[in-house]
Design an enzyme around this catalytic site. Structure first.
Site, PDB file in Angstrom:
ATOM      1  N   LYS A  33       0.826  -1.221   0.000  1.00  0.00           N
ATOM      2  CA  LYS A  33       0.000   0.000   0.000  1.00  0.00           C
ATOM      3  C   LYS A  33       0.858   1.268   0.000  1.00  0.00           C
ATOM      4  CE  LYS A  33      -2.254   0.511   3.828  1.00  0.00           C
ATOM      5  NZ  LYS A  33      -1.691   1.625   4.586  1.00  0.00           N
TER       6      LYS A  33
ATOM      7  N   ARG B 264      12.171  -5.630  11.692  1.00  0.00           N
ATOM      8  CA  ARG B 264      10.921  -5.522  12.456  1.00  0.00           C
ATOM      9  C   ARG B 264      10.544  -6.894  13.005  1.00  0.00           C
ATOM     10  NH1 ARG B 264       6.353  -2.159   9.282  1.00  0.00           N
ATOM     11  NH2 ARG B 264       5.172  -3.285  10.903  1.00  0.00           N
TER      12      ARG B 264
ATOM     13  N   ARG C  69      -2.070  -9.926  12.591  1.00  0.00           N
ATOM     14  CA  ARG C  69      -2.175  -8.577  12.001  1.00  0.00           C
ATOM     15  C   ARG C  69      -3.109  -8.602  10.791  1.00  0.00           C
ATOM     16  NH1 ARG C  69       3.710  -7.349  10.536  1.00  0.00           N
ATOM     17  NH2 ARG C  69       2.824  -5.494   9.545  1.00  0.00           N
TER      18      ARG C  69
ATOM     19  N   ARG D  93      10.390  -9.916   4.089  1.00  0.00           N
ATOM     20  CA  ARG D  93      10.735  -8.550   4.500  1.00  0.00           C
ATOM     21  C   ARG D  93      11.379  -8.547   5.880  1.00  0.00           C
ATOM     22  NH1 ARG D  93       6.027  -4.068   4.634  1.00  0.00           N
ATOM     23  NH2 ARG D  93       5.705  -4.858   6.768  1.00  0.00           N
TER      24      ARG D  93
ATOM     25  N   ARG E  20     -11.023   3.976  10.395  1.00  0.00           N
ATOM     26  CA  ARG E  20     -11.001   2.581  10.817  1.00  0.00           C
ATOM     27  C   ARG E  20     -12.374   2.093  11.275  1.00  0.00           C
ATOM     28  NH1 ARG E  20      -6.422  -0.056   9.090  1.00  0.00           N
ATOM     29  NH2 ARG E  20      -4.558   1.166   9.543  1.00  0.00           N
TER      30      ARG E  20
END
Length: 369
Positions: free
Chosen positions: A193, A313, A325, A307, A268
């Site tokens: 995104k 991360r 998630r 990734r 949201r």
């Protein structure tokens, strides 16, 4: 919203707000005038509703009459004021109070003062329900003002647009449609995104507003909104929607000349979507589409694990965390998908393929908006 001739108008001042303003004016004038019997003069055509309602609220004896002036052509106030009906009674040594529906440029007011210059009245005072300080260009004193408003065209409560709208009991403001493209961009973790937002921003000259970035900026720079948000976060609470909306409003205001906006990370919830809708409506614009990148869960998991090897991360390195998630994303998006689908504004776009291919698919949707 209403349509008169070729223009759209949105609700602006309610009937109750008008009623309250008239009551304040009536009380204030009655106190100033004391035991005198004033002559109230309405300026036709606009003030017929105002004058009728006002004198009903005036608590003492009074007289009422009208003069008729013409100053509007379509949406514009002209300097050529025509006197169609003049004074029909002797007003020598009388306290005269002009009742105007609206004062903007003051051109009509100038003609009023010219009419009364030789009438030998005891005093001449001006009362107006609506006043546009940004538009007022004269030096005549306004003694009583009901409601100050921006310099935008209004209709209703005696005010018209080319003959229509005078009968409305409330006031509507012209909706000056902005030719903007405003998108709500969604995509699950790993859908790309952020990358696509950057391409779309450049291609369509849009401003990308990431809620996360906006929060970080405000807190880092210790703005009033940033400090307010921080106070909630430090107490372990949720930042109220209004604080977020105020931050977004500031970003939109900073980029008032933009071709449109990409909202990323907001809304949201339905309540947030409605708040964003109101924000854009206040700018005479709207959200054109919610676009969601659609990618199979297994592809997302694989992308994020890859990734995670380079990003550092922790939430990209744990498959359980990744799947949770993704689940949270779908739970949130499902609500908004229904909200925007009900308005025919939801568009799902295949997010698998090369960056160029995905950009092309997104562009096909946007170009049809």
């Amino acid at each position: 919203m209403i349509k008169l001739h070729d223009k759209y108008f949105k609700p602006f001042v309610s009937a109750k707000e008008i009623d309250d303003a008239l009551q304040r004016l009536a009380n204030e004038i009655a106190e100033d005038v004391g035991d005198e019997i004033p002559v109230f003069i309405g300026i036709l055509n606009g003030s017929f509703m105002l004058t009728s309602d006002f004198v009903k609220k005036y608590p003492k004896t009074c007289e009422v009459t009208f003069i008729k002036l013409a100053s509007y052509e379509g949406l514009k106030s002209t300097e050529d004021i025509q006197r169609l009906i003049g004074i029909t009674q002797d007003l020598t040594d009388r306290t005269v109070i002009i009742l105007e529906d609206i004062i903007d440029t003051g051109n009509t007011l100038q003609e009023v003062h010219r009419i009364f210059k030789n009438e030998k009245v005891k005093s001449l005072k001006i009362a107006t329900l609506f006043y546009k300080p940004e538009a007022y260009k004269k030096d005549f004193k306004l003694h009583y003002v009901g409601i100050e408003i921006p310099d935008k065209f209004i209709v209703g409560y005696g005010l018209d647009y080319d003959g229509l709208g005078r009968n409305l009991p409330e006031v509507y403001q012209i909706k000056e449609t902005q030719h903007m493209t405003n998108l709500v961009l969604f995509g699950p973790p790993g859908a790309g995104k952020g990358t696509q937002a950057e391409f779309l921003k450049e291609k369509y000259n849009l401003v990308h507003i990431s809620t996360g970035d906006v929060f970080r900026y405000n807190m880092k720079n210790e703005t009033a909104l940033g400090m307010l948000a921080k106070s909630y976060i430090e107490k372990g609470g949720l930042v109220p929607d209004q604080v977020t909306i105020d931050m977004l409003n500031a970003e939109v205001e900073k980029n008032a000349g933009a071709n449109g906006f990409i909202f990323d990370g907001f809304p949201r919830t339905n309540a947030q979507a409605e708040a964003l809708e109101k924000l854009m409506d206040s700018k005479d614009s709207q959200i054109n589409a919610m676009i969601a990148l659609e990618v199979d869960d297994e592809v997302l998991v694989k992308r994020l694990l890859e990734r995670g090897k380079t990003s550092g991360r922790k939430d990209d390195a744990d498959e359980t965390v990744i799947r949770n998630r993704i689940k949270v994303y779908y739970n949130e998006t499902a609500i908004l998908k229904d909200y925007y689908a009900a308005q025919d504004k939801y568009f799902g776009v295949d997010g698998v393929g090369s960056i160029e291919d995905i950009t092309e698919r997104l562009s096909t949707v946007i170009d049809k908006l």
